[in-house]
Design an enzyme around this catalytic site. Sequence first.
Site, PDB file in Angstrom:
ATOM      1  N   ASP A 115       4.199  -1.566   4.392  1.00  0.00           N
ATOM      2  CA  ASP A 115       4.390  -1.547   2.939  1.00  0.00           C
ATOM      3  C   ASP A 115       3.278  -2.384   2.323  1.00  0.00           C
ATOM      4  O   ASP A 115       2.965  -3.482   2.814  1.00  0.00           O
ATOM      5  CB  ASP A 115       5.760  -2.130   2.582  1.00  0.00           C
ATOM      6  CG  ASP A 115       6.129  -1.964   1.108  1.00  0.00           C
ATOM      7  OD1 ASP A 115       5.217  -1.987   0.260  1.00  0.00           O
ATOM      8  OD2 ASP A 115       7.323  -1.825   0.801  1.00  0.00           O
ATOM      9  N   VAL A 140       3.305  -4.190  -0.104  1.00  0.00           N
ATOM     10  CA  VAL A 140       3.777  -5.479  -0.602  1.00  0.00           C
ATOM     11  C   VAL A 140       3.728  -6.560   0.471  1.00  0.00           C
ATOM     12  O   VAL A 140       3.831  -7.750   0.169  1.00  0.00           O
ATOM     13  CB  VAL A 140       5.226  -5.340  -1.155  1.00  0.00           C
ATOM     14  CG1 VAL A 140       6.243  -5.290  -0.019  1.00  0.00           C
ATOM     15  CG2 VAL A 140       5.558  -6.478  -2.121  1.00  0.00           C
ATOM     16  N   SER A 141       3.522  -6.162   1.718  1.00  0.00           N
ATOM     17  CA  SER A 141       3.509  -7.105   2.840  1.00  0.00           C
ATOM     18  C   SER A 141       2.087  -7.499   3.206  1.00  0.00           C
ATOM     19  O   SER A 141       1.319  -6.667   3.690  1.00  0.00           O
ATOM     20  CB  SER A 141       4.204  -6.473   4.056  1.00  0.00           C
ATOM     21  OG  SER A 141       3.854  -7.139   5.252  1.00  0.00           O
ATOM     22  N   PRO A 142       1.701  -8.776   3.043  1.00  0.00           N
ATOM     23  CA  PRO A 142       0.341  -9.187   3.398  1.00  0.00           C
ATOM     24  C   PRO A 142       0.058  -9.053   4.887  1.00  0.00           C
ATOM     25  O   PRO A 142      -1.061  -8.712   5.286  1.00  0.00           O
ATOM     26  CB  PRO A 142       0.280 -10.647   2.948  1.00  0.00           C
ATOM     27  CG  PRO A 142       1.701 -11.106   2.911  1.00  0.00           C
ATOM     28  CD  PRO A 142       2.494  -9.901   2.511  1.00  0.00           C
ATOM     29  N   SER A 195       1.176  -6.824   6.788  1.00  0.00           N
ATOM     30  CA  SER A 195       0.918  -5.409   7.036  1.00  0.00           C
ATOM     31  C   SER A 195      -0.561  -5.089   6.797  1.00  0.00           C
ATOM     32  O   SER A 195      -1.137  -4.237   7.476  1.00  0.00           O
ATOM     33  CB  SER A 195       1.797  -4.535   6.131  1.00  0.00           C
ATOM     34  OG  SER A 195       3.149  -4.637   6.496  1.00  0.00           O
TER      35      SER A 195
END
EC number: 2.5.1.18
Length: 223
Positions: free
Chosen positions: A10, A12-14, A16
């Site tokens: 996602d 929104v996930s750093p 990631s």
Amino acid sequence: MSGKITCYLDVVSPYSYFALLHLERHREALKSHNVEIDIVPVFLGGIMGASGNKPPWMLPAKAKYSTFDSSRAKKYFGVHNFKTPSFFPILSLLPQRALIFIKAQHPQFFIPTFLDFYKEMWENGIDLSKSELLTNVLSKSFTEPQIREIFEKASSPDWKKKLNDNTDEALSHGAFGCPWFWVKNAVGDEEPFFGSDRFHNIWEYLGLPWKDVELLPKERSKI
């Protein structure tokens, strides 16, 4: 050797972002071992809610540790301009649905666009949940008619359901956060892995040749 790495991410996930960068840097090496990579957009908010997990900012000790850990991670993965934007966290439904449509209809632009999304949000401070800002990012690779179609499809029931389906698939593999990996090795066994710091475990599970972190002794002064 053969195998498959399915990676649920996602924007929104750093972590990631770090995981996708690392996978892309090793894509050719993995291909040489006949290991397939499948990047799957999911909704992290749905994963957190369904699994009962809580984000770092809701747990004071975890939030305090994250300041140290993110600094180390950005150095290790080479994302030197990384910074948490003032508007974080965002509701990532729109960019994630857009990515699913792009993957299906414009696969050659899927990974570059995903990386663009990460870079613009985590390095340039662009709020991808706002359609006008997301349009600017998409304009790097897509024409105006293509962008209109991306937004139209991202708001349609079918593509909303696809994001839900992807998220449910990750949850069925035990996901409680992102990046989440579901890895199949050469004999067909499958296991989950979590986080951007477990690649050595993934390489080992796949039976790939890899080098461990090596601590070097202090060099003696030359006389």
